[in-house]
Design a protein around this motif. Structure first.
Motif, PDB file in Angstrom:
ATOM      1  N   GLU A 215       0.874  -1.028  -0.095  1.00 40.77           N
ATOM      2  CA  GLU A 215       0.090  -0.138   0.089  1.00 40.77           C
ATOM      3  C   GLU A 215       0.579   1.146  -0.217  1.00 40.77           C
ATOM      4  OE1 GLU A 215      -3.699   2.784   3.188  1.00 40.77           O
ATOM      5  OE2 GLU A 215      -3.097   0.340   3.102  1.00 40.77           O
ATOM      6  N   LEU A 216       1.680   1.466   0.700  1.00 44.85           N
ATOM      7  CA  LEU A 216       2.891   2.818   0.824  1.00 44.85           C
ATOM      8  C   LEU A 216       3.374   2.925  -0.685  1.00 44.85           C
ATOM      9  CD1 LEU A 216       4.171   1.637   4.516  1.00 44.85           C
ATOM     10  CD2 LEU A 216       2.644   3.603   3.438  1.00 44.85           C
ATOM     11  N   THR A 217       3.325   1.659  -0.631  1.00 42.20           N
ATOM     12  CA  THR A 217       4.444   1.915  -2.604  1.00 42.20           C
ATOM     13  C   THR A 217       3.771   1.947  -3.576  1.00 42.20           C
ATOM     14  OG1 THR A 217       4.848  -0.627  -2.508  1.00 42.20           O
ATOM     15  CG2 THR A 217       6.474   0.556  -1.712  1.00 42.20           C
ATOM     16  N   GLU A 218       1.834   2.405  -3.390  1.00 42.44           N
ATOM     17  CA  GLU A 218       0.651   2.351  -4.681  1.00 42.44           C
ATOM     18  C   GLU A 218       0.676   1.375  -4.690  1.00 42.44           C
ATOM     19  OE1 GLU A 218      -0.766   5.418  -3.754  1.00 42.44           O
ATOM     20  OE2 GLU A 218       1.147   6.521  -2.733  1.00 42.44           O
ATOM     21  N   GLN A 219       0.617   0.329  -4.483  1.00 45.41           N
ATOM     22  CA  GLN A 219       0.634  -1.577  -5.053  1.00 45.41           C
ATOM     23  C   GLN A 219      -1.198  -0.839  -5.444  1.00 45.41           C
ATOM     24  OE1 GLN A 219       0.659  -4.592  -3.046  1.00 45.41           O
ATOM     25  NE2 GLN A 219       0.735  -6.052  -4.418  1.00 45.41           N
ATOM     26  N   SER A 220      -1.778  -1.335  -6.617  1.00 47.42           N
ATOM     27  CA  SER A 220      -2.562  -1.298  -7.391  1.00 47.42           C
ATOM     28  C   SER A 220      -3.575  -2.145  -6.855  1.00 47.42           C
ATOM     29  CB  SER A 220      -2.723  -1.936  -8.842  1.00 47.42           C
ATOM     30  OG  SER A 220      -1.821  -1.362  -9.405  1.00 47.42           O
ATOM     31  N   LEU A 221      -5.258  -2.043  -6.825  1.00 48.71           N
ATOM     32  CA  LEU A 221      -5.812  -3.138  -5.625  1.00 48.71           C
ATOM     33  C   LEU A 221      -6.000  -4.304  -6.526  1.00 48.71           C
ATOM     34  CD1 LEU A 221      -8.545  -0.436  -5.746  1.00 48.71           C
ATOM     35  CD2 LEU A 221      -7.571  -1.068  -3.971  1.00 48.71           C
ATOM     36  N   PRO A 222      -6.553  -5.344  -6.138  1.00 52.15           N
ATOM     37  CA  PRO A 222      -6.800  -6.718  -6.325  1.00 52.15           C
ATOM     38  C   PRO A 222      -7.662  -6.620  -7.733  1.00 52.15           C
ATOM     39  CG  PRO A 222      -7.172  -7.162  -4.149  1.00 52.15           C
ATOM     40  CD  PRO A 222      -7.017  -5.143  -4.450  1.00 52.15           C
ATOM     41  N   GLU A 223      -6.787  -7.829  -8.096  1.00 56.17           N
ATOM     42  CA  GLU A 223      -6.733  -7.741 -10.115  1.00 56.17           C
ATOM     43  C   GLU A 223      -8.769  -8.014 -10.315  1.00 56.17           C
ATOM     44  OE1 GLU A 223      -5.788 -10.328 -12.714  1.00 56.17           O
ATOM     45  OE2 GLU A 223      -3.954 -10.075 -12.035  1.00 56.17           O
ATOM     46  N   GLU A 224      -9.328  -8.484  -9.209  1.00 60.55           N
ATOM     47  CA  GLU A 224     -10.673  -9.192  -9.110  1.00 60.55           C
ATOM     48  C   GLU A 224     -11.560  -7.915  -8.777  1.00 60.55           C
ATOM     49  OE1 GLU A 224      -9.042 -10.605  -4.954  1.00 60.55           O
ATOM     50  OE2 GLU A 224      -8.009 -10.796  -7.220  1.00 60.55           O
ATOM     51  N   VAL A 225     -11.396  -6.836  -7.954  1.00 61.38           N
ATOM     52  CA  VAL A 225     -11.236  -5.529  -7.413  1.00 61.38           C
ATOM     53  C   VAL A 225     -11.535  -5.096  -8.988  1.00 61.38           C
ATOM     54  CG1 VAL A 225     -11.446  -3.466  -5.945  1.00 61.38           C
ATOM     55  CG2 VAL A 225     -11.375  -5.734  -5.196  1.00 61.38           C
ATOM     56  N   GLU A 226     -10.067  -4.869  -9.437  1.00 61.36           N
ATOM     57  CA  GLU A 226     -10.476  -3.512 -11.177  1.00 61.36           C
ATOM     58  C   GLU A 226     -11.190  -4.641 -11.974  1.00 61.36           C
ATOM     59  OE1 GLU A 226      -6.371  -3.645 -12.320  1.00 61.36           O
ATOM     60  OE2 GLU A 226      -5.764  -1.851 -10.851  1.00 61.36           O
ATOM     61  N   ARG A 227     -11.728  -5.566 -11.505  1.00 56.46           N
ATOM     62  CA  ARG A 227     -12.958  -6.532 -12.575  1.00 56.46           C
ATOM     63  C   ARG A 227     -14.323  -5.846 -12.408  1.00 56.46           C
ATOM     64  NH1 ARG A 227      -8.855 -11.195 -12.946  1.00 56.46           N
ATOM     65  NH2 ARG A 227     -10.435 -11.941 -11.386  1.00 56.46           N
ATOM     66  N   GLU A 228     -14.525  -5.757 -10.902  1.00 52.73           N
ATOM     67  CA  GLU A 228     -15.781  -5.583 -10.439  1.00 52.73           C
ATOM     68  C   GLU A 228     -16.103  -4.303 -10.692  1.00 52.73           C
ATOM     69  OE1 GLU A 228     -15.538  -6.159  -6.192  1.00 52.73           O
ATOM     70  OE2 GLU A 228     -16.164  -7.808  -6.249  1.00 52.73           O
ATOM     71  N   ILE A 229     -15.100  -2.719 -11.048  1.00 50.74           N
ATOM     72  CA  ILE A 229     -14.769  -1.595 -10.999  1.00 50.74           C
ATOM     73  C   ILE A 229     -15.494  -1.493 -12.293  1.00 50.74           C
ATOM     74  CG2 ILE A 229     -13.852   0.382 -11.272  1.00 50.74           C
ATOM     75  CD1 ILE A 229     -11.857  -0.075  -8.919  1.00 50.74           C
ATOM     76  N   THR A 230     -14.414  -2.577 -13.736  1.00 52.80           N
ATOM     77  CA  THR A 230     -14.629  -2.597 -14.852  1.00 52.80           C
ATOM     78  C   THR A 230     -16.307  -2.678 -15.419  1.00 52.80           C
ATOM     79  OG1 THR A 230     -12.082  -2.168 -15.116  1.00 52.80           O
ATOM     80  CG2 THR A 230     -14.293  -2.974 -17.259  1.00 52.80           C
ATOM     81  N   ALA A 231     -16.706  -3.715 -14.996  1.00 53.27           N
ATOM     82  CA  ALA A 231     -18.273  -4.279 -14.728  1.00 53.27           C
ATOM     83  C   ALA A 231     -18.843  -3.051 -14.430  1.00 53.27           C
ATOM     84  CB  ALA A 231     -18.176  -5.050 -14.378  1.00 53.27           C
ATOM     85  N   ALA A 232     -18.654  -2.436 -13.420  1.00 55.21           N
ATOM     86  CA  ALA A 232     -19.567  -1.721 -12.611  1.00 55.21           C
ATOM     87  C   ALA A 232     -19.854  -0.271 -13.720  1.00 55.21           C
ATOM     88  CB  ALA A 232     -19.355  -0.886 -11.577  1.00 55.21           C
ATOM     89  N   VAL A 233     -18.595   0.117 -14.032  1.00 55.97           N
ATOM     90  CA  VAL A 233     -18.736   1.161 -15.577  1.00 55.97           C
ATOM     91  C   VAL A 233     -18.760   0.580 -16.489  1.00 55.97           C
ATOM     92  CG1 VAL A 233     -16.466   2.001 -17.403  1.00 55.97           C
ATOM     93  CG2 VAL A 233     -16.749   2.506 -14.557  1.00 55.97           C
ATOM     94  N   LEU A 234     -18.854  -0.476 -17.107  1.00 53.81           N
ATOM     95  CA  LEU A 234     -19.524  -0.554 -18.516  1.00 53.81           C
ATOM     96  C   LEU A 234     -21.315  -0.733 -18.635  1.00 53.81           C
ATOM     97  CD1 LEU A 234     -17.183  -3.883 -19.436  1.00 53.81           C
ATOM     98  CD2 LEU A 234     -17.473  -0.861 -21.027  1.00 53.81           C
ATOM     99  N   SER A 235     -21.500  -1.385 -17.385  1.00 52.57           N
ATOM    100  CA  SER A 235     -22.958  -1.776 -16.287  1.00 52.57           C
ATOM    101  C   SER A 235     -23.866  -0.220 -16.993  1.00 52.57           C
ATOM    102  CB  SER A 235     -23.366  -2.064 -15.475  1.00 52.57           C
ATOM    103  OG  SER A 235     -22.868  -1.169 -14.411  1.00 52.57           O
TER     104      SER A 235
END
Length: 300
Positions: A215-235
């Motif tokens: 987190e302190l090195t700005e690691q991205s959120l887990p891939e499954e969370v990013e997939r959820e975000i993308t799905a929410a946008v496309l909906s």
């Protein structure tokens, strides 16, 4: 997250941390006394571990108050990473305790192998270990429940510190019991138990510090969370091609930035409303305090 929610979160975190502090004060004193009177190196090491729990309780109280402060001129994203920093300190403290217990126990094991006689632990040390196991396991479960409810990595880390103390006491009880019941030739089990337990503690410490470093090195959120975000946008009707997705965690909140495309003939008001729909949907999914930045581009 509004002021009332923040205040309620802090109160619950303080309450469980204070309860843990009281238990740690009692256990530290009881185990240190039992270790000295019972001539048990493992129990004394266990008492030091409980003392480290007390120190981490203080760290949690201090840093959760800081992390709960709202955004200000110099902290546009709030103060959530103070809580992450607290978690890192807890993990580091655990690692230091593990190293100390291992070195001390190993020294006694080597001395025994070289012919030195070790003191037999007393029953009072074994009793203290059993009481510690029960108390710390109860405290672990209660603290973890609060940490998950409030989505606090520092409180969850503190819960695992309680669990590591329970593990420590299990190993201590086994070592003390064996040293008492099996005779002089088996007294080495007391310091040997301390060495074994130190590896359990170190394992928890490494897991905690690794997540904090991410987190302190700005690691991205887990891939499954990013997939959820993308799905929410496309909906969202009229929105397509989400790209340049950037995510990270800030304490107990998510920060999400992205580019999306919409019909180039759409009015500014319509594009704004679509972006607001996406924001509201993501905040429903990940909390009202989620930081969201959306850049709108015309479809090609």
């Amino acid at each position: 997250m509004n002021g009332t929610e923040t205040s309620s979160r802090e109160r619950e975190i303080y309450r469980i941390t204070l309860a843990g502090s009281v238990v740690n004060v009692i256990l530290t004193a009881a185990k240190m006394a039992a270790g000295i009177w019972g001539h048990s190196a493992a129990m004394i090491a266990d008492a030091v571990h409980s003392l480290s729990d007390l120190v981490t309780d203080i760290i949690v109280i201090l840093f959760v108050r800081l992390s709960g402060k709202p955004e200000d001129k110099s902290h546009d994203y709030g103060h959530g990473k103070y809580e992450t920093f607290a978690t890192l300190l807890i993990g580091t403290a655990l690692l230091a305790v593990a190293a100390g217990i291992c070195i001390d126990g190993a020294g006694k094991v080597i001395a025994f192998v070289q012919g030195e006689k070790l003191d037999q632990p007393g029953w009072i040390a074994l009793a203290a270990a059993v009481v510690s196991i029960a108390a710390k396991e109860i405290l672990f479960r209660y603290t973890r429940t609060v940490g998950r409810k409030q989505d606090s990595p520092a409180v969850i880390a503190n819960a695992w510190h309680h669990r590591s103390d329970a593990f420590s006491s299990i190993g201590t009880a086994a070592g003390i019991g064996g040293a008492i019941l099996l005779g002089e030739d088996w007294r080495v089990l007391d310091p040997l138990a301390a060495v074994v337990v130190s590896f359990f503690i170190a394992r928890v410490a490494v897991r905690l510090t690794a997540s904090c470093i991410g987190e302190l090195t700005e690691q991205s959120l887990p891939e499954e969370v990013e997939r959820e975000i993308t799905a929410a946008v496309l909906s969202t009707e009229g929105v397509s091609q989400p790209h340049h997705l950037r995510t990270r965690r800030i304490g107990n909140r998510y920060a999400i930035e992205m580019h999306v495309r919409m019909n180039g003939d759409m009015t500014l008001r319509e594009a704004h409303d679509k972006a607001t729909q996406i924001e509201n949907r993501l905040k429903e999914m990940y909390g009202a305090g989620t930081y969201i930045g959306i850049h709108v581009e015309p479809e090609k």
